[in-house]
Design a protein around this motif. Structure first.
Motif: not given
Lengths: 223, 223
Positions: A76, A78-80, A82, B79, B89, B91, B96
């Motif tokens: 989470y 890393e995704s939020q 990035r 991915s 996924m 977003d 998330q």
């Protein structure tokens, strides 16, 4: 943004440590955090249960979003975030494949370490068997040898770049050395450990009770 | 692209089933696959060991990229084939967060099911204890009740949309019903199971030996 983040954690817990490394790597220093004591059962306190009904650490919150599972929190973050701090997701397909593979193999390593190092703590006395502990030790040895091979294609767990695989896998490997794993018998693991232990994110999140008492136990000396 | 993909799998294995659901959802029908028998020890055969040195199923390969860990394979497939098939996924940050949280909580559910359903298979006879099995049963009951609460905010595991959380979590919940979990005592879990069991990706990957013999055991009847 770090002010929106709250982490309850315990010293030396690999799941907590992972999340702390991820927070450091993503440049989120200054987040709210509180060190709790497992011995004093503080992970069962109301402030933890309000975030994590399982009464486990880490308990992690970003704004109103609760993500207590440590793998979940790392993915989470890393995704939020990035575009911020270290890119922890590898994008080239072959690197990404290896990154994900090692991330989840780390669970097996961690589990096998736990099955040996905390056998007496996890299994009530009347249910302990020397045969079970021996089997766990053999399984751990095989696992450690596998990781020694994995790291022949280093320097990082997924190859050339530091990634989520290291955020998640390093604490398990550090654990093995904390409990006396032989640097001579596992030179690749030692090289990896030495490369990462002074990385700023890892140094900043080093378990405080390991700092106070740098000498761990030697349970894995003969492995 | 599906022609570049190879999967070795076993019937009824939740880790294999997850990967198969992901492949279906991403529109990758037509991949190479081979059903192997755990009973005949085919997961220890050379063709598996060449891909997965652990001798476990799934063994999964996309081109030259090997991703055997089932969570890893699902994340990798989403991915690599992001623009294809179902977007798995979520977003929006709050969705998330919940998706990742439930994905990894599913591991705990699966583990607790395994600790009860396969206790005798996993623990050698001389090491079995009624007290341990009872403790595992209590832990599973608590876990199932937690999931019953989770699903009050359904219909899917992460809310309004089908996601990686369902790809990964559904097989565990299907397992519970296969072993006789009460639909009356777990109405939310039943509603979730009923909603998903006829979804095309899940129907297409339904364990063949469950199809042949629709009546499972009733180990969890009293839970």
């Amino acid at each position: 943004m770090a002010k929106d983040i709250t982490l309850f954690w315990g010293s030396g817990s690999p799941p907590c440590w992972r999340v702390m490394i991820a927070l450091e790597e993503k440049g989120l220093q200054g987040y709210n955090h509180k060190l709790l004591s497992f011995e004093k059962q503080e992970h069962k306190s109301k402030e933890v249960l309000d975030i994590n009904p399982r009464g486990q650490l880490p308990a992690f919150k970003h704004g109103n979003n609760i993500v207590n599972e440590s793998y979940a929190a790392c993915l989470y973050l890393e995704s939020q975030f990035r575009a911020q701090g270290t890119p922890l997701m590898l994008d080239r397909p072959e690197e990404q494949a290896l990154m994900y593979q090692r991330m989840f193999e780390s669970q097996t390593l961690q589990q096998k370490l736990t099955d040996v190092l905390f056998y007496n703590w996890r299994v009530p006395e009347a249910e302990r068997h020397e045969s079970a502990l021996q089997r766990n030790k053999e399984a751990l040895k095989t696992e450690l040898q596998l990781w020694e091979q994995h790291l022949q294609k280093g320097p990082y767990l997924a190859g050339k770049s530091f990634s989520l695989a290291d955020v998640i896998g390093f604490p398990a490997i550090a654990f093995a050395f904390r409990f006396g794993l032989s640097k001579d018998r596992y030179p690749q693991l030692d090289q990896y450990y030495t490369l990462l232990k002074d990385r700023p994110s890892i140094k900043a999140s080093w378990p405080p009770h390991w700092q106070e008492n740098p000498q761990g136990m030697d349970t894995l000396k003969e492995f």
